[in-house]
Design a protein around this motif. Structure first.
Motif, short mmCIF file in Angstrom:
data_model
loop_
_atom_site.label_atom_id
_atom_site.label_comp_id
_atom_site.label_asym_id
_atom_site.label_seq_id
_atom_site.Cartn_x
_atom_site.Cartn_y
_atom_site.Cartn_z
N SER A 112 0.80 -1.23 0.00
CA SER A 112 0.00 0.00 0.00
C SER A 112 0.83 1.28 0.00
O SER A 112 0.54 2.21 -0.74
CB SER A 112 -0.93 0.01 1.22
N VAL A 113 1.85 1.36 0.84
CA VAL A 113 2.58 2.61 1.03
C VAL A 113 4.08 2.33 1.14
O VAL A 113 4.48 1.38 1.80
CB VAL A 113 2.13 3.32 2.33
N SER A 114 4.87 3.15 0.48
CA SER A 114 6.32 3.07 0.65
C SER A 114 6.87 4.47 0.88
O SER A 114 6.33 5.45 0.40
CB SER A 114 6.99 2.42 -0.57
N GLY A 115 7.97 4.55 1.63
CA GLY A 115 8.52 5.86 1.94
C GLY A 115 9.95 5.75 2.41
O GLY A 115 10.63 4.74 2.21
N ARG A 116 10.40 6.82 3.10
CA ARG A 116 11.80 6.93 3.51
C ARG A 116 11.88 6.86 5.03
O ARG A 116 11.20 7.61 5.73
CB ARG A 116 12.38 8.24 2.98
N GLN A 145 17.44 -2.21 9.46
CA GLN A 145 17.60 -1.72 8.09
C GLN A 145 17.15 -2.78 7.08
O GLN A 145 16.45 -2.47 6.11
CB GLN A 145 19.06 -1.33 7.84
N ALA A 146 17.55 -4.02 7.30
CA ALA A 146 17.18 -5.10 6.38
C ALA A 146 15.66 -5.29 6.36
O ALA A 146 15.07 -5.50 5.30
CB ALA A 146 17.88 -6.39 6.80
N ILE A 147 15.04 -5.23 7.53
CA ILE A 147 13.58 -5.40 7.61
C ILE A 147 12.87 -4.28 6.86
O ILE A 147 11.93 -4.52 6.10
CB ILE A 147 13.13 -5.43 9.08
N VAL A 148 13.32 -3.05 7.09
CA VAL A 148 12.71 -1.90 6.43
C VAL A 148 12.83 -2.00 4.91
O VAL A 148 11.88 -1.73 4.17
CB VAL A 148 13.34 -0.59 6.95
N LYS A 149 14.00 -2.40 4.44
CA LYS A 149 14.20 -2.53 3.01
C LYS A 149 13.36 -3.66 2.42
O LYS A 149 12.87 -3.56 1.28
CB LYS A 149 15.68 -2.76 2.70
N THR A 150 13.19 -4.74 3.18
CA THR A 150 12.35 -5.84 2.73
C THR A 150 10.92 -5.38 2.47
O THR A 150 10.25 -5.87 1.55
CB THR A 150 12.34 -6.97 3.78
N LEU A 151 10.47 -4.40 3.24
CA LEU A 151 9.11 -3.87 3.08
C LEU A 151 9.01 -2.91 1.90
O LEU A 151 7.92 -2.43 1.58
CB LEU A 151 8.69 -3.13 4.36
N GLY A 152 10.13 -2.62 1.26
CA GLY A 152 10.11 -1.74 0.09
C GLY A 152 10.36 -0.28 0.40
O GLY A 152 10.20 0.59 -0.47
N HIS A 153 10.81 0.01 1.63
CA HIS A 153 11.09 1.39 2.01
C HIS A 153 12.57 1.71 1.83
O HIS A 153 13.42 0.81 1.87
CB HIS A 153 10.69 1.64 3.46
N GLU A 154 12.87 2.97 1.67
CA GLU A 154 14.26 3.44 1.57
C GLU A 154 14.74 3.85 2.96
O GLU A 154 14.01 4.50 3.71
CB GLU A 154 14.34 4.64 0.64
N VAL A 155 15.96 3.46 3.32
CA VAL A 155 16.56 3.89 4.58
C VAL A 155 17.43 5.11 4.31
O VAL A 155 18.39 5.03 3.53
CB VAL A 155 17.39 2.76 5.22
N THR A 156 17.10 6.23 4.94
CA THR A 156 17.84 7.47 4.69
C THR A 156 19.17 7.51 5.41
O THR A 156 20.05 8.30 5.05
CB THR A 156 17.02 8.69 5.12
N GLY A 157 19.33 6.67 6.43
CA GLY A 157 20.58 6.64 7.18
C GLY A 157 20.37 6.12 8.58
O GLY A 157 19.24 5.94 9.03
N ILE A 158 21.50 5.85 9.27
CA ILE A 158 21.47 5.35 10.63
C ILE A 158 22.28 6.29 11.52
O ILE A 158 23.43 6.59 11.22
CB ILE A 158 22.05 3.93 10.72
#
Length: 268
Positions: free
Chosen positions: A142-146, A161-174
């Protein structure tokens, strides 16, 4: 046992479960204030009629059952001005299969068993499993973001980070410290912040998030080993909480839920 002693015992047992009902209610609404409103409404209903607790289910199951009956009759159809972020969020949420998001939160965040969820939602276990599977599918697409991550433990940060990326979201940084978090947030302007409470330099993730929320309006997910300390209702508190140690499904569910309440134009 005297009526006074029985009343005190019931009140104490109920009070012990309230932080978790608050967490669930806030995740559903995306708001501390609105979530707590439904929690209060639930308590008022219980004060008027305690008969829903006259069964063999645990008190926590009966508490959530009372909440659910109120939620399905009013909370799922919140009416707000069309130009608000929350109105947009509920417009998106309205497209999801009815009760699927509730079933997923009850399973992943509150960790109820399918049979307990069936009791809470007054349905059967097969329907609960179907709703959870449906929610995972619909939320993921439904929704993807940063997403910005504030976490000082490298292994945990990498897992998130891996989980977030698996959901199709972009990681802006840590970010590992308060200073890094504020600088990264202002530079990258994320749609969602996922933050630990205690950071590498003994600074506070809560303080870092509060500084960022002065210049942006985004949902925040906090990770803490003591969620009840952030669910008292005594001060401004997060709408989304994950308990440590967390499971992958909990992070996935919380991120998917929270992303619906993001407000920036980068969301898809």
């Amino acid at each position: 046992m005297s009526d006074t002693r029985t009343e005190a015992t019931f009140s104490d047992l109920l009070a012990a479960e309230l932080p978790y009902l608050r967490r669930y209610a806030r995740a559903l609404t995306g708001s501390q204030a609105r979530g707590d409103q439904y929690t209060v409404a639930t308590l008022e209903a219980i004060l008027k009629d305690r008969s829903p607790f006259e069964n063999d289910d645990p008190i926590k199951v009966n508490l959530f059952k009372c909440f659910h009956s109120i939620w399905v009759s009013s909370g799922q159809a919140l009416s707000e001005p069309e130009d608000t972020v929350r109105s947009r969020a509920h417009g998106l949420l309205a497209k999801l299969t009815e009760n699927s998001r509730e079933a997923l939160l009850l399973r992943t965040i509150e960790e109820f068993s399918p049979s307990a969820i069936a009791s809470i939602m007054q349905t059967d276990v097969d329907d609960v499993r179907h709703l959870i599977a449906t929610a995972n599918k619909e939320l993921a697409s439904s929704v993807s973001g940063r997403v910005m991550i504030i976490e000082d433990e490298p292994i945990i940060a990498a897992d998130i980070q891996a989980i977030v990326k698996t959901l199709g979201h972009e990681v802006t940084g840590i970010a590992r410290t308060h200073k890094e978090a504020v600088a990264l947030g202002k530079e990258q302007n994320p749609d969602l912040i996922l933050a630990d409470i205690q950071l590498a330099d003994n600074s506070s993730g809560i303080d870092a998030v509060n500084d960022l929320l002065e210049v942006m309006d985004v949902p925040v997910i906090f990770i803490t080993a003591f969620p009840e300390r952030l669910l008292t209702g005594d001060r401004p508190e997060p709408a989304f909480l994950i308990s440590k140690p967390f499971q992958e499904a909990q992070v996935m569910s919380a991120v998917s839920q929270a992303m619906f309440f993001a407000s920036t134009a980068t969301l898809k």
